[in-house]
Motif scaffolding. Structure first.
Motif, PDB file in Angstrom:
ATOM      1  N   GLU A   1       0.855  -1.179   0.000  1.00 35.52           N
ATOM      2  CA  GLU A   1       0.000   0.000   0.000  1.00 35.52           C
ATOM      3  C   GLU A   1       0.894   1.231   0.000  1.00 35.52           C
ATOM      4  O   GLU A   1       1.791   1.346   0.832  1.00 35.52           O
ATOM      5  N   GLU A   2       0.648   2.183  -0.913  1.00 32.14           N
ATOM      6  CA  GLU A   2       1.565   3.321  -1.010  1.00 32.14           C
ATOM      7  C   GLU A   2       0.808   4.641  -1.077  1.00 32.14           C
ATOM      8  O   GLU A   2      -0.029   4.857  -1.937  1.00 32.14           O
ATOM      9  N   SER A   3       1.148   5.505  -0.125  1.00 27.79           N
ATOM     10  CA  SER A   3       0.665   6.871  -0.125  1.00 27.79           C
ATOM     11  C   SER A   3       1.548   7.644   0.834  1.00 27.79           C
ATOM     12  O   SER A   3       1.337   7.587   2.049  1.00 27.79           O
ATOM     13  N   PRO A   4       2.585   8.315   0.309  1.00 26.66           N
ATOM     14  CA  PRO A   4       3.571   8.981   1.174  1.00 26.66           C
ATOM     15  C   PRO A   4       2.892   9.878   2.202  1.00 26.66           C
ATOM     16  O   PRO A   4       1.951  10.602   1.847  1.00 26.66           O
ATOM     17  N   PRO A   5       3.340   9.864   3.482  1.00 24.18           N
ATOM     18  CA  PRO A   5       4.476   9.064   3.961  1.00 24.18           C
ATOM     19  C   PRO A   5       4.070   7.715   4.538  1.00 24.18           C
ATOM     20  O   PRO A   5       4.849   7.094   5.227  1.00 24.18           O
ATOM     21  N   ARG A   6       2.850   7.272   4.281  1.00 28.00           N
ATOM     22  CA  ARG A   6       2.352   6.026   4.868  1.00 28.00           C
ATOM     23  C   ARG A   6       2.441   4.885   3.862  1.00 28.00           C
ATOM     24  O   ARG A   6       1.721   4.872   2.867  1.00 28.00           O
ATOM     25  N   TYR A   7       3.327   3.953   4.130  1.00 30.70           N
ATOM     26  CA  TYR A   7       3.421   2.748   3.321  1.00 30.70           C
ATOM     27  C   TYR A   7       3.156   1.555   4.228  1.00 30.70           C
ATOM     28  O   TYR A   7       3.538   1.555   5.400  1.00 30.70           O
ATOM     29  N   GLN A   8       2.490   0.545   3.681  1.00 31.27           N
ATOM     30  CA  GLN A   8       2.142  -0.599   4.501  1.00 31.27           C
ATOM     31  C   GLN A   8       2.319  -1.884   3.704  1.00 31.27           C
ATOM     32  O   GLN A   8       1.911  -1.969   2.532  1.00 31.27           O
ATOM     33  N   ALA A   9       2.946  -2.876   4.339  1.00 28.50           N
ATOM     34  CA  ALA A   9       3.073  -4.200   3.747  1.00 28.50           C
ATOM     35  C   ALA A   9       1.903  -5.056   4.202  1.00 28.50           C
ATOM     36  O   ALA A   9       1.597  -5.123   5.402  1.00 28.50           O
ATOM     37  N   LEU A  10       1.233  -5.694   3.248  1.00 30.52           N
ATOM     38  CA  LEU A  10       0.066  -6.522   3.534  1.00 30.52           C
ATOM     39  C   LEU A  10       0.305  -7.936   3.019  1.00 30.52           C
ATOM     40  O   LEU A  10       0.839  -8.125   1.918  1.00 30.52           O
ATOM     41  N   MET A  11      -0.106  -8.930   3.799  1.00 22.34           N
ATOM     42  CA  MET A  11      -0.003 -10.320   3.351  1.00 22.34           C
ATOM     43  C   MET A  11      -1.356 -10.998   3.516  1.00 22.34           C
ATOM     44  O   MET A  11      -2.029 -10.840   4.545  1.00 22.34           O
ATOM     45  N   PHE A  12      -1.753 -11.751   2.460  1.00 19.10           N
ATOM     46  CA  PHE A  12      -3.042 -12.438   2.450  1.00 19.10           C
ATOM     47  C   PHE A  12      -2.838 -13.911   2.119  1.00 19.10           C
ATOM     48  O   PHE A  12      -1.865 -14.298   1.467  1.00 19.10           O
ATOM     49  N   ASP A  13      -3.776 -14.720   2.562  1.00 17.76           N
ATOM     50  CA  ASP A  13      -3.846 -16.108   2.106  1.00 17.76           C
ATOM     51  C   ASP A  13      -4.412 -16.079   0.691  1.00 17.76           C
ATOM     52  O   ASP A  13      -5.524 -15.593   0.463  1.00 17.76           O
ATOM     53  N   ALA A  14      -3.633 -16.588  -0.268  1.00 13.68           N
ATOM     54  CA  ALA A  14      -4.062 -16.493  -1.662  1.00 13.68           C
ATOM     55  C   ALA A  14      -5.305 -17.338  -1.944  1.00 13.68           C
ATOM     56  O   ALA A  14      -6.087 -17.025  -2.846  1.00 13.68           O
ATOM     57  N   GLY A  15      -5.506 -18.401  -1.181  1.00 13.19           N
ATOM     58  CA  GLY A  15      -6.655 -19.257  -1.428  1.00 13.19           C
ATOM     59  C   GLY A  15      -7.973 -18.626  -1.039  1.00 13.19           C
ATOM     60  O   GLY A  15      -8.974 -18.761  -1.749  1.00 13.19           O
TER      61      GLY A  15
END
Length: 404
Positions: free
Chosen positions: A279-293
């Protein structure tokens, strides 16, 4: 004969204490060097020099290809040994912007106007072919002898090549922002929200319209699922979405998730089990992880600083390891940090003083390349190759010796 005079007990002890004192001083000096110079998880090797514009390893990790910029322009392409970073060959390049992609057949460079060319080199540096382009390169993907290149040009074309021969041109209603290819199948993401998948013979296997401007796409190693992320189509709306698609199904949209901020970069492990998004919107960036199934969230982590990416939505300072073991992220001012992909737990970090790229080798998922600054005020003037699982202790022996 003159008899040797044995030293007194006091002199004997004094000599031994002096020797012990010298050893303790040397050990303290070595420890001080290690503490002062420690940046964290050490790379297997580093190469210092001019600015690193882009870098990508060959799929087997045997070579690392790098575009070098000097004075605001990209001036050359370098190939280095993946084992120790020594220079193998280099070739001149003239561009202000370029795309760099590697395959088992070599490396491809697409440069922009006023000298827009697609140039493909063999692993030994021998030119395979060169083509003048009628448009600016927008996105590119390269697998084996197959290469696809999207251009900013009339009709939004994607040029397809096999072993250096142009085989077809695909055209789209809007600009193609992202490409990815696995197992000969090409995924395409457009600015108007279209996500398509084409078989190796050019036949359409998937065509879905999503309510987002697609910025990044990834395909699993068997091309059974496609992950797409992007921004809202509404002008001024900074929200985004992430979607997983399953070609060949009557309802190919397996799941879709709205996000508070637009998605600029996505990642999918080769097995298609984990779905990563930035997720990108300076100055806030966030890493997200999901179960692909299922699309269920696994974890999220707010990142410190701007996490850059290329405008083709393929590479940036965040990446998921192909085997789904690790996520590595960096920022323009922060360290290179590794996290457990399943849980998000921190694993290790390296204080690079800022980085702009991270790229894993497809068939050597323990290894990745990254660039970085060695001082806060410097440029991204160092190239690193890391082993995620192992930290080479031998690389610090020279520093210890110098300190002693």
């Amino acid at each position: 004969a003159v008899a040797r005079r044995r030293p007194s007990f006091r002199a004997y002890v004094r000599r031994r204490w002096r020797l012990l004192g010298l050893v303790l001083v040397l050990l303290a000096g070595a420890l001080l060097v290690l503490v002062v110079t420690d940046r964290g998880h050490d790379p297997v090797w580093e190469a210092r020099g001019a600015g690193i514009d882009q870098a990508v390893p060959s799929p087997d990790g045997a070579l690392v290809y790098t575009l070098i910029h000097e004075g605001g322009s990209i001036t050359r392409l370098e190939a280095r040994h993946g084992s120790d970073g020594t220079l193998v060959w280099q070739s001149g390049v003239t561009a202000t912007r370029a795309l760099l992609r590697a395959s088992t057949d070599g490396v491809a460079v697409a440069t922009d106007f006023p000298r827009a060319f697609l140039t493909v080199y063999a692993p030994d540096g021998a030119p395979r072919f060169q083509l003048a382009l009628e448009g600016n390169p927008q996105a590119m993907t390269y697998e084996g002898g197959r290469l696809s290149l999207a251009l900013q040009a009339l009709g939004n074309p994607v040029l397809q090549f096999e072993d250096g021969t142009a085989v077809r041109t695909l055209r789209f209603a809007s600009l193609v922002n992202a490409l990815d290819m696995r197992d000969g199948r090409l995924a395409v993401g457009t600015g108007s929200g279209d996500v398509l998948l084409f078989d190796a013979d050019g036949r359409e296997a998937l065509n879905v319209s999503l309510a987002m401007s697609v910025r990044s796409v990834r395909v699993s190693s068997d091309a059974s699922v496609v992950l797409a992320g992007g921004y809202s189509l509404v002008p001024g709306d900074l929200s985004g979405a992430l979607a997983l698609l399953e070609p060949g199904m009557a309802q190919p949209l397996r799941w879709q998730k709205p996000t508070d901020v637009g998605i600029g970069l996505v990642g999918l492990d080769q097995a298609g089990l984990l779905a990563f998004a930035l997720e990108e919107s300076p100055p806030r960036y966030q890493a997200l992880m999901f179960d692909a199934g299922t699309g269920a969230p696994r974890w999220s982590r707010t990142l410190d600083g701007i996490v850059p990416r290329d405008d083709a939505g393929a590479f940036g300072a965040a990446a998921l390891a192909p085997d789904g073991s690790t996520v590595v992220v960096a920022s323009l001012r922060g360290p290179i940090s590794a996290f457990d992909a399943a849980s998000g737990a921190p694993r290790w970090s390296y204080d690079s003083e800022g980085s702009t790229l991270v790229a894993f080798a497809d068939h050597a998922p323990d290894h990745f390349v990254a660039n970085g600054r060695l001082s806060a005020a410097g440029d991204a003037d160092a190239l690193f190759l890391f082993s995620d699982a192992n930290e080479p202790a031998a690389g610090r022996f020279g520093l210890v010796a110098a300190g002693i």
